[in-house]
Design a protein around this motif. Structure first.
Motif, short mmCIF file in Angstrom:
data_model
loop_
_atom_site.label_atom_id
_atom_site.label_comp_id
_atom_site.label_asym_id
_atom_site.label_seq_id
_atom_site.Cartn_x
_atom_site.Cartn_y
_atom_site.Cartn_z
N UNK A 142 39.08 47.65 32.51
CA UNK A 142 39.29 46.34 33.12
C UNK A 142 38.83 46.35 34.57
N UNK A 143 39.09 47.46 35.28
CA UNK A 143 38.65 47.55 36.67
C UNK A 143 37.13 47.51 36.80
N UNK A 144 36.43 48.21 35.91
CA UNK A 144 34.97 48.17 35.92
C UNK A 144 34.47 46.76 35.65
N UNK A 145 35.07 46.11 34.65
CA UNK A 145 34.67 44.75 34.34
C UNK A 145 34.88 43.84 35.55
N UNK A 146 36.02 43.94 36.18
CA UNK A 146 36.32 43.06 37.32
C UNK A 146 35.26 43.21 38.41
N UNK A 147 34.89 44.46 38.72
CA UNK A 147 33.88 44.68 39.75
C UNK A 147 32.53 44.09 39.35
N UNK A 148 32.14 44.27 38.09
CA UNK A 148 30.88 43.72 37.61
C UNK A 148 30.91 42.19 37.63
N UNK A 149 32.05 41.61 37.30
CA UNK A 149 32.16 40.16 37.31
C UNK A 149 32.03 39.61 38.72
N UNK A 150 32.71 40.23 39.67
CA UNK A 150 32.59 39.77 41.07
C UNK A 150 31.15 39.90 41.56
N UNK A 151 30.48 40.96 41.16
CA UNK A 151 29.09 41.15 41.59
C UNK A 151 28.21 40.05 41.00
N UNK A 152 28.42 39.74 39.72
CA UNK A 152 27.62 38.69 39.08
C UNK A 152 27.89 37.33 39.71
N UNK A 182 40.94 39.43 30.98
CA UNK A 182 39.73 39.54 31.80
C UNK A 182 39.54 38.29 32.67
N UNK A 183 39.84 37.13 32.12
CA UNK A 183 39.73 35.90 32.91
C UNK A 183 40.66 35.94 34.12
N UNK A 184 41.93 36.25 33.88
CA UNK A 184 42.89 36.21 34.98
C UNK A 184 42.70 37.36 35.96
N UNK A 185 42.20 38.50 35.49
CA UNK A 185 41.92 39.60 36.41
C UNK A 185 40.91 39.18 37.46
N UNK A 186 39.95 38.34 37.06
CA UNK A 186 38.95 37.85 37.99
C UNK A 186 39.50 36.71 38.84
N UNK A 187 40.10 35.73 38.21
CA UNK A 187 40.54 34.52 38.92
C UNK A 187 41.67 34.83 39.90
N UNK A 188 42.61 35.69 39.49
CA UNK A 188 43.77 35.97 40.34
C UNK A 188 43.56 37.18 41.24
N UNK A 189 42.51 37.95 41.02
CA UNK A 189 42.26 39.12 41.85
C UNK A 189 43.28 40.23 41.62
N UNK A 190 43.47 40.59 40.36
CA UNK A 190 44.43 41.64 40.03
C UNK A 190 44.08 42.95 40.72
#
Length: 303
Positions: free
Chosen positions: A77-87, A107-115
């Motif tokens: 999940x952490x790797x995904x979050x970093x890749x999502x922010x980069x994209x 995955x949605x909320x990890x990005x939107x809320x900045x977990x």
């Protein structure tokens, strides 16, 4: 929308509700690019069973975070979050609208809320020992060591309880402290798509039939012949585990297809726990009574 915050359009809803078609329309209308928040789309070779966007759909709008790894690899999940922010940041740098699309709520909320996501690698020996505690004892340990995490995690979800204990015992810090949220510098608009249950189930069943016609059984057979283990997380998804059971002689093909439909109905209900109808952050649109033009106009007013 605040002048000093960058827009992030988020499109959520249950499987088969119609997110893909609308995301393509929104991308065309607002010079957007699609950032996937569907954990099933990460894996190469899992195309038919994940309803992965087709080559034509990907040509119609740029897509990000699809086909990231092989079926026997993992993406945390952490790797995904970093890749999502980069994209998302890359989209903003090119003056494009990022559109986060998916039905995987975590995955949605990890990005939107900045977990805050603890970067603790799995500790095989410790994890095995914790799993031996059993459901009730593991939950008691977590309640003693990290009451806040214990209050959030269903004690019956042994995998999550063990992970929380693993992080706490490895780092010496409570997982709940490590998971504090830091909202990213985006202005999100979260659009939720819904349908009445009967209509959604009919769409799910039709999509499963379409997947079978498009070669889902052949896709599962190829993965098996390639030597992948059916116990891999990537192959535990809907469609794959049921058809693998058929290939192993454990059920008939008709029973496997019916099981896929039944389990997908249940999955759609589970998604509602992540995207609640009463969540004030989500602007819900019933696709049975509203058309896409209303959603387009709503997004345009926000922009």
């Amino acid at each position: 929308m605040s002048a000093n915050r960058r827009p992030l359009l988020v499109l959520v809803g249950p499987t088969a509700v119609g997110k893909t078609a609308l995301s393509l329309r929104l991308a065309r209308q607002f010079s957007g690019e699609i950032v996937s928040a569907d954990s099933r789309l990460f894996y190469r070779g899992l195309d038919v069973g994940t309803a992965k966007p087709t080559a034509a759909e990907r040509a119609a709008a740029p897509h990000h975070l699809i086909d990231l790894c092989q079926p026997d690899e993992t993406l945390s999940l952490g790797q995904y979050q970093r890749l999502a922010y980069r994209a998302i940041d890359d989209c903003h740098a090119r003056a494009r609208l990022p559109i986060l699309v998916g039905g995987t709520g975590q995955y949605v909320w990890a990005v939107v809320e900045g977990w805050g996501i603890p970067e603790v690698a799995p500790q095989a020996a410790l994890r095995a020992a914790l799993e031996q505690l059993g459901e009730a004892e593991a939950a008691r340990w977590l309640a003693a060591l990290d009451p806040a995490a214990a209050a959030r995690i269903d004690p019956r979800n042994v995998r999550r309880v063990v992970r929380a204990l693993e992080v706490t015992l490895t780092t010496g810090r409570r997982m709940s402290d490590l998971q504090r949220k830091t909202p990213p510098p985006y202005e999100p608009l979260i659009v939720g798509l819904g349908r009445d249950r009967r209509s959604l189930y009919e769409r799910i069943d039709a999509r499963v039939d379409g997947m079978m016609a498009a070669g889902l059984l052949n896709e599962v057979s190829r993965l098996r012949d390639a030597g992948y283990d059916r116990r891999l997380p990537s192959l535990s998804g809907l469609g794959y585990r049921q058809l693998w059971a058929y290939l192993a002689g454990e059920m008939t093909l008709d029973a496997a297809v019916e099981r896929i439909k039944f389990e997908t109905h249940r999955f759609a209900r589970q998604q509602a726990t992540w995207f609640r109808a009463d969540d004030p952050r989500i602007a819900w649109f019933d696709l049975e009574t509203m058309d896409e033009e209303e959603i387009i106009a709503f997004v345009e007013r926000w922009l």
